[in-house]
Design a protein around this motif. Sequence first.
Motif, PDB file in Angstrom:
ATOM      1  N   UNK A 245     106.989 -17.220  36.017  1.00  0.00           N
ATOM      2  CA  UNK A 245     107.001 -17.209  37.470  1.00  0.00           C
ATOM      3  C   UNK A 245     106.721 -18.588  38.018  1.00  0.00           C
ATOM      4  N   UNK A 246     106.990 -18.737  39.297  1.00  0.00           N
ATOM      5  CA  UNK A 246     106.774 -20.021  39.968  1.00  0.00           C
ATOM      6  C   UNK A 246     106.114 -19.767  41.326  1.00  0.00           C
ATOM      7  N   UNK A 247     105.620 -20.818  41.966  1.00  0.00           N
ATOM      8  CA  UNK A 247     105.005 -20.680  43.293  1.00  0.00           C
ATOM      9  C   UNK A 247     103.770 -19.798  43.211  1.00  0.00           C
ATOM     10  N   UNK A 248     103.720 -18.776  44.071  1.00  0.00           N
ATOM     11  CA  UNK A 248     102.575 -17.855  44.065  1.00  0.00           C
ATOM     12  C   UNK A 248     102.432 -17.140  42.728  1.00  0.00           C
ATOM     13  N   UNK A 249     103.494 -17.145  41.943  1.00  0.00           N
ATOM     14  CA  UNK A 249     103.474 -16.433  40.662  1.00  0.00           C
ATOM     15  C   UNK A 249     103.535 -17.413  39.489  1.00  0.00           C
ATOM     16  N   UNK A 250     103.041 -18.606  39.738  1.00  0.00           N
ATOM     17  CA  UNK A 250     102.988 -19.681  38.761  1.00  0.00           C
ATOM     18  C   UNK A 250     102.552 -19.194  37.377  1.00  0.00           C
ATOM     19  N   UNK A 251     103.434 -19.362  36.411  1.00  0.00           N
ATOM     20  CA  UNK A 251     103.124 -19.150  34.994  1.00  0.00           C
ATOM     21  C   UNK A 251     102.795 -17.699  34.619  1.00  0.00           C
ATOM     22  N   UNK A 252     103.067 -16.778  35.514  1.00  0.00           N
ATOM     23  CA  UNK A 252     102.658 -15.398  35.235  1.00  0.00           C
ATOM     24  C   UNK A 252     103.453 -14.766  34.105  1.00  0.00           C
ATOM     25  N   UNK A 253     102.880 -13.772  33.476  1.00  0.00           N
ATOM     26  CA  UNK A 253     103.567 -12.918  32.505  1.00  0.00           C
ATOM     27  C   UNK A 253     103.104 -11.480  32.714  1.00  0.00           C
ATOM     28  N   UNK A 254     103.959 -10.538  32.273  1.00  0.00           N
ATOM     29  CA  UNK A 254     103.569  -9.151  32.437  1.00  0.00           C
ATOM     30  C   UNK A 254     104.644  -8.202  31.976  1.00  0.00           C
ATOM     31  N   UNK A 255     104.528  -6.978  32.448  1.00  0.00           N
ATOM     32  CA  UNK A 255     105.499  -5.945  32.132  1.00  0.00           C
ATOM     33  C   UNK A 255     105.881  -5.272  33.442  1.00  0.00           C
ATOM     34  N   UNK A 256     107.172  -4.976  33.602  1.00  0.00           N
ATOM     35  CA  UNK A 256     107.633  -4.283  34.803  1.00  0.00           C
ATOM     36  C   UNK A 256     108.269  -2.963  34.399  1.00  0.00           C
TER      37      UNK A 256
END
Lengths: 193, 193, 193
Positions: free
Chosen positions: A157-168
Amino acid sequence: MEPNKGLVSALFLFFLLHATMASPTPKPHIKPRSPPHHPCRHLTFYFHDIIFNGKNSKNATAAIVGSPPWGNRTILAGQSHFGNLVVFDDPITLDNNLHSAPVGRAQGFYIYDRKDIFTAWLGFSFVFNSTQHRGSINFAGADPLMNKTRDISVIGGTGDFFMTRGVATLETDAFEGEVYFRLRIDIKLYECW
Amino acid sequence: MEPNKGLVSALFLFFLLHATMASPTPKPHIKPRSPPHHPCRHLTFYFHDIIFNGKNSKNATAAIVGSPPWGNRTILAGQSHFGNLVVFDDPITLDNNLHSAPVGRAQGFYIYDRKDIFTAWLGFSFVFNSTQHRGSINFAGADPLMNKTRDISVIGGTGDFFMTRGVATLETDAFEGEVYFRLRIDIKLYECW
Amino acid sequence: MEPNKGLVSALFLFFLLHATMASPTPKPHIKPRSPPHHPCRHLTFYFHDIIFNGKNSKNATAAIVGSPPWGNRTILAGQSHFGNLVVFDDPITLDNNLHSAPVGRAQGFYIYDRKDIFTAWLGFSFVFNSTQHRGSINFAGADPLMNKTRDISVIGGTGDFFMTRGVATLETDAFEGEVYFRLRIDIKLYECW
């Protein structure tokens, strides 16, 4: 032997503190295995896909841009649409109403990849540029779309979601013929920076 | 009460040191650089790709769905297949026998991306739904397929492979004309949850 | 001075234990939220994309391999190229000169995904095989290419870039008609192994 008593107390406290404060992990990349994991961030959205069928160019948000030798680009192919590559730019809404004000765009592609059942491979992003969210969430994974729910990966992710990881978790919320479908997406982020 | 004074001093120093040295590591995302790294999980599989060539629709597990202007979708194009996009749904087996019972499906796409030599870009998932493995592993990366081995990234996972990351080494185990190939994949996971 | 001896022993043990047991972090996946983050590695490159237009087969580094029903594969389609899938194998250079010695290849695809403005979704790798860098960096993300800068995700790496993650900032450095463009890419890696 008072000093030793002091030493013993100090060590006891050390272990106690150590256990509660520092404890794990020798190798930071070995994450705790014991489920359940709790997301550091949890978001739910809907997105709406209207495939171009030769007649709906005004409303269409998606188009077939690749097809197997036995297909074309105006109608999804036989054999479970195997080989159809679809590009999309779908509105993201907070509720399940296509006409709600979009909070972002879901942009990317899916490609039907199985002959005997409907499955697809997805690569796409949620792109936000509002007061509430700014930045993007990137997704990839397999979508066995006949299952009630299916999990894909949040790969960055980028911006507010910088470097995020997860499951959707995806869920088909509506399906109308072969032109419109609506997905509910439950985004659970487990790495937040 | 000297001992207590010693204890107090020890604890004071402990806190001081802990705060500056140990505590919530300043940069947990700086992983130990020193190789070799040891995978927290290691899996080896084979998968089998049979490209549709106009005559093998019964056995084919893959189809050309995009081609450059100078190509078509029944035969891989000249210039090292540059521009051919192939969708696949390949059986995954534990040994190198195409007819062994599949333990999962490799689903996704590859796209030949170089004119003067065979290279491809891969985006795909291993999808498992057996007693042994349930969930998916997601892959992406460049495949310079004339090299004996080449590494791609494990970019995420779900189910039994929740949130995993790693590196997968591909090796062409068999190659028959332009219709069948078999890859050996050595999956080394370095982030396990 | 017995107490001090106790103190010294306690501290000695503390260091010993701390070094072997404790070092990092209770929850390695909860990264410090407070910006700014400092990259553990920072790289800047340029890459050069020359799209095949039916006449430049010698110089072209990219080709249109998918198009919407209203397009073809020799000219980018109307409606902001929506639906055009382009495969590329672009030279990477250290400066903005197309004719500088390439230090690697940018290989993968982009797919225009919006009708009313130019945006694309990217999946590609930087492949290095020089004395300076060996290995690959894998990227994915949305590229709203009319913005001066836009961020995509570094989703993994191999070789010298083993297991890396980060954010890459793209900037269009040159744009000549619809055949040539040059991107500046600023790669900030925040997970280094």
